[in-house]
Scaffold this active site. Structure first.
Site, PDB file in Angstrom:
ATOM      1  N   CYS A  82      -5.942 -11.127  20.293  1.00 60.50           N
ATOM      2  CA  CYS A  82      -4.891 -10.136  20.053  1.00 60.50           C
ATOM      3  C   CYS A  82      -5.543  -8.785  19.762  1.00 60.50           C
ATOM      4  O   CYS A  82      -6.457  -8.688  18.956  1.00 60.50           O
ATOM      5  CB  CYS A  82      -4.036 -10.577  18.875  1.00 60.50           C
ATOM      6  SG  CYS A  82      -2.948  -9.276  18.258  1.00 60.50           S
ATOM      7  N   CYS A 126       0.831 -11.564  14.461  1.00 57.91           N
ATOM      8  CA  CYS A 126       1.941 -10.688  14.846  1.00 57.91           C
ATOM      9  C   CYS A 126       3.283 -11.405  14.763  1.00 57.91           C
ATOM     10  O   CYS A 126       4.325 -10.768  14.836  1.00 57.91           O
ATOM     11  CB  CYS A 126       1.760 -10.169  16.265  1.00 57.91           C
ATOM     12  SG  CYS A 126       0.310  -9.132  16.505  1.00 57.91           S
ATOM     13  N   HIS A 179       4.011   1.436   2.272  1.00 60.70           N
ATOM     14  CA  HIS A 179       5.235   0.771   1.814  1.00 60.70           C
ATOM     15  C   HIS A 179       5.926   1.610   0.747  1.00 60.70           C
ATOM     16  O   HIS A 179       7.140   1.790   0.748  1.00 60.70           O
ATOM     17  CB  HIS A 179       4.914  -0.602   1.203  1.00 60.70           C
ATOM     18  CG  HIS A 179       4.266  -1.565   2.149  1.00 60.70           C
ATOM     19  ND1 HIS A 179       2.961  -1.956   2.007  1.00 60.70           N
ATOM     20  CD2 HIS A 179       4.741  -2.206   3.242  1.00 60.70           C
ATOM     21  CE1 HIS A 179       2.656  -2.819   2.987  1.00 60.70           C
ATOM     22  NE2 HIS A 179       3.714  -2.987   3.749  1.00 60.70           N
ATOM     23  N   HIS A 230       0.854  -1.190   0.000  1.00 59.26           N
ATOM     24  CA  HIS A 230       0.000   0.000   0.000  1.00 59.26           C
ATOM     25  C   HIS A 230       0.886   1.235   0.000  1.00 59.26           C
ATOM     26  O   HIS A 230       2.111   1.128  -0.051  1.00 59.26           O
ATOM     27  CB  HIS A 230      -0.994  -0.031   1.155  1.00 59.26           C
ATOM     28  CG  HIS A 230      -0.387  -0.088   2.534  1.00 59.26           C
ATOM     29  ND1 HIS A 230       0.569   0.798   2.967  1.00 59.26           N
ATOM     30  CD2 HIS A 230      -0.605  -0.939   3.563  1.00 59.26           C
ATOM     31  CE1 HIS A 230       0.899   0.525   4.209  1.00 59.26           C
ATOM     32  NE2 HIS A 230       0.216  -0.550   4.588  1.00 59.26           N
ATOM     33  N   LYS A 261      -4.591   5.954  11.046  1.00 61.63           N
ATOM     34  CA  LYS A 261      -3.397   5.323  10.519  1.00 61.63           C
ATOM     35  C   LYS A 261      -3.793   4.223   9.540  1.00 61.63           C
ATOM     36  O   LYS A 261      -4.722   3.462   9.783  1.00 61.63           O
ATOM     37  CB  LYS A 261      -2.625   4.699  11.678  1.00 61.63           C
ATOM     38  CG  LYS A 261      -1.421   3.906  11.257  1.00 61.63           C
ATOM     39  CD  LYS A 261      -0.968   2.974  12.374  1.00 61.63           C
ATOM     40  CE  LYS A 261       0.035   1.974  11.833  1.00 61.63           C
ATOM     41  NZ  LYS A 261       0.104   0.760  12.639  1.00 61.63           N
ATOM     42  N   LYS A 276      -1.701  -2.206   7.741  1.00 63.84           N
ATOM     43  CA  LYS A 276      -1.412  -3.265   6.801  1.00 63.84           C
ATOM     44  C   LYS A 276      -2.224  -4.522   7.118  1.00 63.84           C
ATOM     45  O   LYS A 276      -2.531  -5.307   6.250  1.00 63.84           O
ATOM     46  CB  LYS A 276       0.074  -3.588   6.786  1.00 63.84           C
ATOM     47  CG  LYS A 276       0.614  -4.128   8.106  1.00 63.84           C
ATOM     48  CD  LYS A 276       2.105  -4.392   7.982  1.00 63.84           C
ATOM     49  CE  LYS A 276       2.667  -4.917   9.299  1.00 63.84           C
ATOM     50  NZ  LYS A 276       4.105  -5.124   9.239  1.00 63.84           N
ATOM     51  N   HIS A 284      -4.974  -7.940  15.913  1.00 57.07           N
ATOM     52  CA  HIS A 284      -5.616  -8.734  14.873  1.00 57.07           C
ATOM     53  C   HIS A 284      -7.022  -9.198  15.221  1.00 57.07           C
ATOM     54  O   HIS A 284      -7.722  -9.736  14.369  1.00 57.07           O
ATOM     55  CB  HIS A 284      -4.752  -9.954  14.543  1.00 57.07           C
ATOM     56  CG  HIS A 284      -3.468  -9.589  13.876  1.00 57.07           C
ATOM     57  ND1 HIS A 284      -2.343  -9.243  14.571  1.00 57.07           N
ATOM     58  CD2 HIS A 284      -3.166  -9.471  12.571  1.00 57.07           C
ATOM     59  CE1 HIS A 284      -1.374  -8.945  13.717  1.00 57.07           C
ATOM     60  NE2 HIS A 284      -1.845  -9.068  12.507  1.00 57.07           N
ATOM     61  N   CYS A 338       0.542 -14.853  19.073  1.00 60.50           N
ATOM     62  CA  CYS A 338      -0.358 -14.402  18.007  1.00 60.50           C
ATOM     63  C   CYS A 338       0.295 -14.692  16.674  1.00 60.50           C
ATOM     64  O   CYS A 338       1.372 -14.168  16.371  1.00 60.50           O
ATOM     65  CB  CYS A 338      -0.652 -12.903  18.115  1.00 60.50           C
ATOM     66  SG  CYS A 338      -1.583 -12.287  16.686  1.00 60.50           S
TER      67      CYS A 338
END
Length: 519
Positions: free
Chosen positions: A155, A133, A24, A21, A305, A308, A158, A130
């Site tokens: 988590c 993660c 990156h 995205h 924010k 991802k 997530h 997780c």
RNA sequence: GGGGCGGUAGCUCAGCUGGUUAGAGCAGCGGACUCAUAAUCCGCCGGUCACGGGUUCGAACCCCGUCCGCCCUACCA
């Protein structure tokens, strides 16, 4: 000034499971601009980027898709990550994948050395893991689940259940480096930039560091621990080492000495890995720590924010398909103070594109080239007598050249662009004031007309050189329209105002055409 | 709980170690000009610097407190 010294700069290596995205792409572009600028200043420059391909998450995704993890990684690298570099026009010198032998073999070499030197011990670890993660979570990182996971702890990132795992692990004695790290931050205040990022890191380390579990035995998609092949190396420990395995660590001492240490450009979310764990690893191995770690901000979309994990990201092609890669590069690097968070919106992008690139720079190039074609038959004019206004332009060319290079040396990319833009604005004003179209009406003003156009032409060439790292495509087009010799990216940017003029201009298609409708 | 960052014109943001009437860009309004991508140049409009105290000859900038946003980290359980 540049002195031909080594400038090695890196992006993080991106986890292939993610979809690229604009976040990156932003990291890539910022790093690429620093690299291009240094390269063009004569520094011995090397830019590295790449992909991180190990870990449980990739293994699971691959399995779910009925392919081997290597096949899965290959597919994503060729379909998503290499194309990203094309999309935003990255001129990287190398691209490393953590599944390459040059990486895996030297990760083992590094690990073996730490083991032999007593930095690694065997321990027992139990915790909530997780998969998303790729790490164990503390209780505080867990929140009560909702929906299908109601009643379970999930988590916080997530929103998926964690797994209670217990395993024999190898641990890196990171705690032993607490004091040395604090000393490093103390002695080199610019080791972590910007200031806000440094504060975070220092206060974190001051609380004391725990040892780091660096191996996993519950799955096997990773680099084998050399003395115990029932374990693979923790994915972050593996990934960080790319910065040295890519430049010859363990196999090519000459290359390694030439490149290392590097400047790392990272998103602030992974700052700790780079500013704490990574230097501790290097200290343990007896290697130099990085020259610096720069943590840039996040791109905010609608005030939030970009994530991802939650796929709220905007694809870079959405922007480049309409505005082009130059505009992408320019927008994110000029509109956002490098290091701070920045707000993205289509309205802002479009407004800046038109105001600054189309009306400001593109139109400036167009009017100068057109007037030289019309009034001088395309032949580059030369100066006669210089007025104060002419001299002011020449002086400004030098001023902004110096100022932008100094800004780049502080990683203040936005300031470098702002400095260059002073010249764009000054040249537009200069033309309006000097009115070459009026001078052209009377043959008696011939010398003055040519002088004005020559001064403007020279300023435009300086802009081409200075903007080449930011707008490589437009700068190259402009350079060729100016009839200048060689390639624009080969012109010394730290003395951009000294470029050698050409003899004839060529037609210039609009560098940044106006874009009428934006979705 | 501890800590960090931020809250400045409609929008996005500058404002270094406190010092004359708080700045820029964009948007808006008016004028000039025509070489140019209906572009350019000039001018104008526009802010109780989150809020309340305090220090100071003087504070957006320092101190205390409050509210809001984001982030790091801990702990009780």
């Amino acid at each position: 000034m540049a002195d031909g010294s080594s400038f090695y700069v890196t992006t993080p290596i991106f986890y292939v499971n993610d979809v690229p995205h604009i976040g990156h792409a932003y990291t890539e572009v910022a790093t690429d601009v620093l690299a291009r600028w240094h390269r063009q200043a004569g520094d011995d420059t090397w830019m590295l980027t790449g992909t991180d391909e190990h870990g449980q998450k990739i293994l699971r995704t691959a399995t779910a898709n009925g392919v081997t993890p290597q096949e899965w990684a290959d597919r994503l690298v060729s379909s998503a990550w290499l194309p990203l570099l094309q999309t935003v026009n990255i001129a990287n010198d190398d691209f490393i994948r953590t599944t390459e032998p040059r990486h895996e073999e030297n990760v083992q070499r590094f690990l073996q050395k730490l083991y032999d030197d007593g930095h690694i011990y065997t321990g027992e670890y139990e915790g909530h893991y997780c998969v998303g993660c790729e790490e164990y979570k503390q209780d505080a990182d867990l929140v009560p689940g909702t929906g299908e996971y109601a009643g379970q702890e999930v988590c916080a990132i997530h929103s998926k259940p964690v797994e209670l795992l217990q395993e024999k692990n190898y641990f890196f004695r990171m705690s032993a480096f607490t004091q040395r790290l604090l000393t490093l931050y103390e002695e080199r205040p610019d080791f972590v930039q910007p200031e806000s990022a440094r504060n975070e890191v220092v206060s974190f380390v001051r609380q004391g560091l725990d040892d780091l579990s660096i191996s996993r035995s519950t799955f096997d998609w990773g680099v084998k621990v050399p003395w115990d092949d029932s374990h693979v190396v923790y994915v972050w420990f593996d990934a960080l080492l790319n910065y040295i395995t890519a430049v010859g660590y363990g196999v090519d001492e000459e290359e390694f000495a030439r490149r290392w240490p590097a400047h790392h450009i990272v998103g602030k979310d992974i700052l700790r890995f780079h500013a704490v764990i990574w230097p501790a690893m290097l200290m343990a191995a007896g290697l130099d720590v990085p020259r610096g770690v720069f943590g840039h901000g996040w791109l905010l979309v609608g005030g939030e924010k970009m994530s991802k994990s939650k796929l709220t990201g905007i694809m870079p092609e959405h922007i480049t398909d309409t505005f082009g890669s130059d505009a992408f590069r320019y927008y994110f690097l000029s509109a956002i103070s490098f290091g701070s968070d920045g707000s993205f919106s289509w309205e802002d992008l479009s407004a800046r594109y038109h105001a600054e690139l189309a009306n400001g720079f593109g139109n400036l190039a167009s009017r100068i080239i057109t007037m030289i074609e019309r009034y001088c038959d395309g032949s580059v004019p030369s100066v006669a007598v210089l007025t104060d206004a002419d001299a002011a332009i020449s002086a400004l060319e030098k001023t902004v050249t110096d100022a932008s290079w100094q800004a780049i040396n502080r990683c203040a990319i936005h300031e470098a662009i702002a400095a260059v833009w002073e010249l764009v604005n000054a040249l537009n004003g200069y033309l309006t004031t000097e009115q070459p179209w009026m001078l052209a009406k009377n043959p008696e003003n011939r010398a003055r007309l040519e002088t004005v156009l020559a001064v403007a032409y020279h300023g435009l060439g300086t802009l081409a050189v200075l903007l080449s790292p930011i707008l490589p495509t437009a700068a190259a087009k402009l350079w060729s329209a100016l009839g200048a010799a060689g390639l624009v990216q080969e012109q010394r940017i730290d003395r951009a105002y000294q470029w050698s003029v050409g003899t004839r201009v060529a037609q210039l298609a609009g560098l940044f055409p106006r874009i009428e409708a934006v979705e």
